[in-house]
Design an enzyme around this catalytic site. Structure first.
Site, PDB file in Angstrom:
ATOM      1  CG  ASN A 156       3.797  -6.767   1.947  1.00  0.00           C
ATOM      2  OD1 ASN A 156       3.695  -6.102   0.911  1.00  0.00           O
ATOM      3  ND2 ASN A 156       3.333  -6.331   3.099  1.00  0.00           N
ATOM      4  N   GLY A 232       4.755   1.087  -0.469  1.00  0.00           N
ATOM      5  CA  GLY A 232       6.190   0.848  -0.355  1.00  0.00           C
ATOM      6  C   GLY A 232       6.748   1.452   0.915  1.00  0.00           C
ATOM      7  CD  GLU A 254       0.215   0.786   3.201  1.00  0.00           C
ATOM      8  OE1 GLU A 254       1.072   1.055   4.084  1.00  0.00           O
ATOM      9  OE2 GLU A 254       0.092  -0.325   2.697  1.00  0.00           O
ATOM     10  CB  CYS A 288       2.211  -2.331   5.822  1.00  0.00           C
ATOM     11  SG  CYS A 288       0.586  -2.612   5.088  1.00  0.00           S
TER      12      CYS A 288
END
Length: 483
Positions: A156, A232, A254, A288
């Site tokens: 992303n 991920g 993360e 995220c």
């Protein structure tokens, strides 16, 4: 095969040389806006993984012996080169990832900030001297580089997420083996090329493109690899930890989030709604730390929803290379299917679609989904429990601060949270009460190079960014001297 007019690396970087994979294995990168091939990229084999580890081991010996001022110079020059190449990098990023060019430029510049910040931190890894029990003893405490780092990043933010690992690791004196996501390897490879052009010794960094599922167990098991860093999903993080347990390899993770937004009735409701829309639908919701659950105090709920829907209607969907585009395609077909499931699930148990809720017309190809607003979403809906990673915004309500915090803390995630209020007491009480590694009050710009990025609960552990970020790539050595 490449659709770019500019030179873009598409091979493995092993021992300072761009090279084909063993056996010439490759995979194809696809444009999510058109679903057409973009480039053919080397697919690493087990032999390539072994070669990367061997080369990185040598590179670590070179780089750890390089003084901090020289490490700083290389990182600073890298930042300059990334800024010089912002248009080229942004075009490649948009083509393989899908986000609008304006967002790709912003990510590229934020990536340069990482190297700028850690150019300074490389010279500021402080130890200390402690007096011992007697006048003839001294205790020295210093930070030393951990060794070879295996860095896994996701698709992303292909420039920024990789660089949040690469920059502090290199600043600390480590060598790095970078494994970018298969969807978006080209952007990461361009960042690595900037590092080489800035003077980084070639063996200090290796790149392995291809199947992370194949490569991760091999890298984690390699005795020379002393640190693994992953951005991920929770299942992938759990798999990494299980593998790392066998070799006792240190891990930082993360793993995403499901950020609550608490909008109190005393806030500037229209401004809050517009900020929330901009942040929520950035990168088609594939962020995220994105605000992903909106809880509005009951007296302000209708007004907030009205402004939120109005701002969402103003967004323009399209190919990210079109300067008028605000929301590009999702990066892969999995995310498109997931967005459709989230909306169908919420509707089935009583939610209403206030806007969107379908694939947009006029796009015969590409992974497009309309920015969507849901209201009346039950707490049991999938979108309120699982990380959505989609352009779907559920709006709910709360009555009191206690009610808001109960809802905010009801998931297994704890990466980010957001608060909108004009009352200072409410701001501190809410930010203290939200179970997250990061909280922003009255704004959404939570990720910045100078601040530690990371979460709690199942959002992972370890920090990227800030002074704290470099410490994850060092270990502490204590030396006791009798004079």
């Amino acid at each position: 095969m490449s659709t770019f007019d500019l030179p873009v690396p598409h091979q493995l970087l092993l021992g300072g040389t761009w090279t084909d994979a063993a056996g010439k294995a490759t995979f194809v990168v696809t444009d999510p806006a058109t679903e057409t091939p973009v480039a053919e990229v080397a697919a690493a084999t087990e032999a390539d993984v072994a070669a990367a580890v061997e080369s990185a081991t040598r590179g670590f010996g070179i780089w750890r012996a390089t003084n901090a001022w020289e490490r700083s110079r290389v990182l600073r020059r890298t930042a300059e080169l990334i800024r010089d190449r912002v248009e080229q990098i942004a075009l490649v990023m948009t083509t393989e990832q899908g986000k609008p060019l304006a967002e790709s430029r912003a990510e590229t510049l934020a990536t340069a900030d990482q190297y700028d910040w850690y150019a300074d931190e490389a010279r500021r890894i402080y130890g200390r001297i402690v007096d011992g029990h007697g006048p003839g003893s001294r205790i020295f405490v210093r930070h030393e580089p951990k060794g070879v780092v295996a860095a896994f990043s996701t698709w992303n933010f292909p420039a920024l997420l990789a660089s949040r690992k690469i920059a502090p690791a290199l600043a600390a004196g480590c060598a790095v083996i970078v494994v970018p996501a298969q969807e978006t390897p080209l952007t990461t490879l361009m960042i690595v090329q900037a590092l080489l052009d800035a003077g980084l010794p070639g063996e200090t960094i290796q790149t392995l493109t291809g199947s992370a599922t194949m490569m991760s167990p091999l890298l984690i098991a390699a005795p020379a690899v002393t640190k693994v860093s992953l951005t991920g999903s929770v299942p992938v993080g759990q798999a990494i930890m299980r593998a790392a347990a066998e070799s006792l390899t240190e891990v930082s993770l993360e793993l995403g989030g499901h950020a609550p937004v608490l909008v109190f009735a005393d806030a500037d409701i229209e401004a809050a709604a517009r900020l929330c829309v901009g942040a929520k639908f950035r990168n088609a919701g594939q962020v995220c730390a994105s605000p992903s659950r909106f809880f509005v105090q009951e007296p302000a709920a209708d007004e907030f929803t009205r402004h939120f829907v109005a701002a969402t209607r103003d967004l323009r969907i399209g190919d990210g290379r079109d300067p008028a585009t605000n929301v590009g395609p999702l990066t892969n077909a999995r995310r498109l299917s997931a967005a459709e499931h989230l909306v169908a699930d919420a509707e089935a148990i009583g939610a209403s679609v206030a806007y969107g809720g379908r694939r947009p017309d006029g796009f015969p190809a590409g992974h497009y989904y309309s920015p969507t607003v849901l209201t009346g979403v039950p707490d049991t809906a999938t979108i309120m429990v699982d990380e959505p990673f989609a352009p779907v915004a559920p709006i709910g309500t709360f009555s009191t601060l206690e009610d808001a915090l109960r809802k905010a803390n009801s998931t297994e995630f704890g990466l980010a949270g957001y608060v909108f209020t004009r009352d200072l007491n409410t701001a501190f009480a809410a930010s203290d009460g939200i179970e997250a590694g990061m909280v922003a009050v009255n704004h959404m710009a939570i990720a910045t190079a100078e601040a530690p990025f990371g979460g709690v609960k199942k959002s992972g552990f370890g920090r990227e960014g800030g002074t704290e970020g470099i410490l994850d790539y060092t270990h502490v050595k204590y030396v006791s001297v009798a004079l």
